[in-house]
Design a protein around this motif. Structure first.
Motif, PDB file in Angstrom:
ATOM      1  N   LEU A 193     -11.381 -38.275   7.900  1.00  0.00           N
ATOM      2  CA  LEU A 193     -10.930 -37.669   9.215  1.00  0.00           C
ATOM      3  C   LEU A 193     -12.311 -36.860   9.357  1.00  0.00           C
ATOM      4  O   LEU A 193     -12.634 -36.887  10.661  1.00  0.00           O
ATOM      5  CB  LEU A 193      -9.708 -36.661   8.949  1.00  0.00           C
ATOM      6  CG  LEU A 193      -8.503 -37.340   8.654  1.00  0.00           C
ATOM      7  CD1 LEU A 193      -7.504 -36.070   8.692  1.00  0.00           C
ATOM      8  CD2 LEU A 193      -8.062 -38.308   9.585  1.00  0.00           C
ATOM      9  N   ALA A 194     -12.939 -36.411   8.485  1.00  0.00           N
ATOM     10  CA  ALA A 194     -14.174 -35.666   8.542  1.00  0.00           C
ATOM     11  C   ALA A 194     -15.283 -36.612   9.158  1.00  0.00           C
ATOM     12  O   ALA A 194     -16.067 -36.146   9.881  1.00  0.00           O
ATOM     13  CB  ALA A 194     -14.533 -35.325   7.230  1.00  0.00           C
ATOM     14  N   SER A 195     -15.165 -37.902   8.823  1.00  0.00           N
ATOM     15  CA  SER A 195     -16.140 -38.778   9.633  1.00  0.00           C
ATOM     16  C   SER A 195     -16.046 -38.959  10.988  1.00  0.00           C
ATOM     17  O   SER A 195     -16.750 -39.546  11.810  1.00  0.00           O
ATOM     18  CB  SER A 195     -16.051 -40.071   9.046  1.00  0.00           C
ATOM     19  OG  SER A 195     -15.061 -40.890   8.853  1.00  0.00           O
ATOM     20  N   TRP A 196     -14.781 -38.580  11.492  1.00  0.00           N
ATOM     21  CA  TRP A 196     -14.407 -38.844  12.897  1.00  0.00           C
ATOM     22  C   TRP A 196     -14.822 -37.513  13.635  1.00  0.00           C
ATOM     23  O   TRP A 196     -14.330 -37.241  14.977  1.00  0.00           O
ATOM     24  CB  TRP A 196     -13.030 -39.113  13.116  1.00  0.00           C
ATOM     25  CG  TRP A 196     -12.633 -40.621  12.224  1.00  0.00           C
ATOM     26  CD1 TRP A 196     -13.653 -41.225  11.937  1.00  0.00           C
ATOM     27  CD2 TRP A 196     -11.256 -40.919  11.827  1.00  0.00           C
ATOM     28  NE1 TRP A 196     -13.046 -42.319  11.156  1.00  0.00           N
ATOM     29  CE2 TRP A 196     -11.777 -42.156  11.103  1.00  0.00           C
ATOM     30  CE3 TRP A 196     -10.041 -40.270  11.983  1.00  0.00           C
ATOM     31  CZ2 TRP A 196     -10.518 -42.712  10.763  1.00  0.00           C
ATOM     32  CZ3 TRP A 196      -9.197 -41.019  11.297  1.00  0.00           C
ATOM     33  CH2 TRP A 196      -9.279 -42.060  10.807  1.00  0.00           C
ATOM     34  N   VAL A 197     -15.439 -36.485  13.066  1.00  0.00           N
ATOM     35  CA  VAL A 197     -15.693 -35.356  13.863  1.00  0.00           C
ATOM     36  C   VAL A 197     -17.059 -35.426  14.327  1.00  0.00           C
ATOM     37  O   VAL A 197     -18.256 -35.531  13.596  1.00  0.00           O
ATOM     38  CB  VAL A 197     -15.468 -33.970  13.016  1.00  0.00           C
ATOM     39  CG1 VAL A 197     -16.052 -32.605  13.409  1.00  0.00           C
ATOM     40  CG2 VAL A 197     -14.042 -33.961  12.260  1.00  0.00           C
ATOM     41  N   ALA A 198     -17.292 -35.054  15.601  1.00  0.00           N
ATOM     42  CA  ALA A 198     -18.436 -34.934  16.261  1.00  0.00           C
ATOM     43  C   ALA A 198     -19.498 -33.764  15.665  1.00  0.00           C
ATOM     44  O   ALA A 198     -19.001 -32.932  15.250  1.00  0.00           O
ATOM     45  CB  ALA A 198     -18.651 -34.953  17.631  1.00  0.00           C
ATOM     46  N   PRO A 199     -20.828 -33.903  15.489  1.00  0.00           N
ATOM     47  CA  PRO A 199     -21.759 -32.902  15.291  1.00  0.00           C
ATOM     48  C   PRO A 199     -21.367 -31.744  16.203  1.00  0.00           C
ATOM     49  O   PRO A 199     -21.154 -32.029  17.245  1.00  0.00           O
ATOM     50  CB  PRO A 199     -23.176 -33.558  15.228  1.00  0.00           C
ATOM     51  CG  PRO A 199     -22.893 -34.813  15.258  1.00  0.00           C
ATOM     52  CD  PRO A 199     -21.581 -35.256  15.981  1.00  0.00           C
ATOM     53  N   GLY A 200     -21.254 -30.514  15.344  1.00  0.00           N
ATOM     54  CA  GLY A 200     -20.813 -29.229  16.238  1.00  0.00           C
ATOM     55  C   GLY A 200     -19.556 -29.189  16.346  1.00  0.00           C
ATOM     56  O   GLY A 200     -18.905 -28.052  16.730  1.00  0.00           O
ATOM     57  N   GLY A 201     -18.525 -30.192  15.883  1.00  0.00           N
ATOM     58  CA  GLY A 201     -17.300 -30.283  16.085  1.00  0.00           C
ATOM     59  C   GLY A 201     -16.469 -29.456  14.920  1.00  0.00           C
ATOM     60  O   GLY A 201     -17.109 -29.273  13.847  1.00  0.00           O
ATOM     61  N   THR A 202     -15.051 -29.556  15.025  1.00  0.00           N
ATOM     62  CA  THR A 202     -14.360 -28.825  14.013  1.00  0.00           C
ATOM     63  C   THR A 202     -13.273 -29.681  13.376  1.00  0.00           C
ATOM     64  O   THR A 202     -12.509 -30.538  14.187  1.00  0.00           O
ATOM     65  CB  THR A 202     -13.458 -27.558  14.785  1.00  0.00           C
ATOM     66  OG1 THR A 202     -14.653 -26.547  15.262  1.00  0.00           O
ATOM     67  CG2 THR A 202     -12.395 -26.698  13.556  1.00  0.00           C
ATOM     68  N   LEU A 203     -12.801 -29.504  12.175  1.00  0.00           N
ATOM     69  CA  LEU A 203     -11.795 -30.416  11.440  1.00  0.00           C
ATOM     70  C   LEU A 203     -10.926 -29.217  11.054  1.00  0.00           C
ATOM     71  O   LEU A 203     -11.229 -28.325  10.292  1.00  0.00           O
ATOM     72  CB  LEU A 203     -12.529 -31.016  10.295  1.00  0.00           C
ATOM     73  CG  LEU A 203     -11.210 -31.628   9.451  1.00  0.00           C
ATOM     74  CD1 LEU A 203     -10.509 -32.825  10.238  1.00  0.00           C
ATOM     75  CD2 LEU A 203     -11.881 -32.260   7.995  1.00  0.00           C
ATOM     76  N   LEU A 204      -9.554 -29.422  11.309  1.00  0.00           N
ATOM     77  CA  LEU A 204      -8.548 -28.493  10.855  1.00  0.00           C
ATOM     78  C   LEU A 204      -7.418 -29.346  10.148  1.00  0.00           C
ATOM     79  O   LEU A 204      -6.941 -30.056  10.614  1.00  0.00           O
ATOM     80  CB  LEU A 204      -7.742 -27.802  12.157  1.00  0.00           C
ATOM     81  CG  LEU A 204      -6.432 -26.966  11.687  1.00  0.00           C
ATOM     82  CD1 LEU A 204      -7.007 -25.564  10.963  1.00  0.00           C
ATOM     83  CD2 LEU A 204      -5.784 -26.561  13.078  1.00  0.00           C
TER      84      LEU A 204
END
Length: 208
Positions: free
Chosen positions: A127-138
């Protein structure tokens, strides 16, 4: 030990399943608490189930991709979105999160008690690999402990739980910043029966 494959989740969401009452559970409280300050953009609800969290994100102005391995759950979620007038703000994807390879990233990726065959920490890495730079993972998950049954007769295998430290250790500087990390116990009442949940919550920002 449960194997969280497609058959498992189709059985889970079948109309005559004992878990049917979960369709009526409200949005988990951590989602609005941890995301209302974020400017709406593109969001992925990974393991969306019957759609409660995806609908809330759409209501908040996000353009949502909602993915789940269960066609049954997605059908329920789509019907709920149509009834709420939000169908045009959510794209539904039938996908196994253990194997899915999307060709894009999102400003916000959320997962709420999702389980996959590969186990919790490998799932969170994907899931972390699908977060854009500057984005958030919850991440909202089941907290690992000596007693991780839900007091309703359903024990969760170790592979379905995680500790706060094991999750936060995945997100280290300079690539990531942990903005929130905590444990909480709360009570839900599916079908009117009180069930205690021990939760672990991590919100991380991708810096690069």
């Amino acid at each position: 030990m449960a194997e969280f494959d497609k058959n498992y989740w189709e059985d889970h969401w079948t109309l005559d399943s004992p878990e049917q009452e979960q369709r009526q559970l409200p949005v988990n409280p951590y989602l609005p608490a941890e995301t209302t300050h974020l400017p709406p953009g593109a969001a992925l609800d990974a393991g969306c189930g019957s759609g409660a969290e995806a609908l809330l994100l759409a209501e908040q102005g996000w353009r949502v991709t909602a993915a789940d391995i269960s066609a049954t759950a997605l059908a329920t979620a789509q019907a709920r979105a149509a009834a709420a007038g939000l169908a045009n703000r959510i794209d539904w994807v039938e996908a196994d999160l253990s194997r899915w390879a999307p060709d894009r990233t999102w400003d916000l990726v959320v997962t709420n008690y999702a389980h996959a065959e590969i186990g919790q920490l490998p799932l969170y890495r994907r899931l972390a690999s699908w977060v854009a730079p500057g984005g958030t993972l919850l991440i909202v998950g089941h907290l690992h402990g000596h007693h991780h049954g839900d007091h309703s007769g359903h024990d969760r295998p170790d592979s379905a739980t995680a500790t706060l430290n094991s999750i936060t250790n995945l997100f280290t500087v300079p690539a990531w910043r942990i903005d929130a990390g905590y444990e909480n116990t709360r009570t839900v009442r599916p079908g009117g029966t009180p069930v205690q949940l021990r939760d672990v919550i991590v919100r991380a920002r991708r810096l690069s």
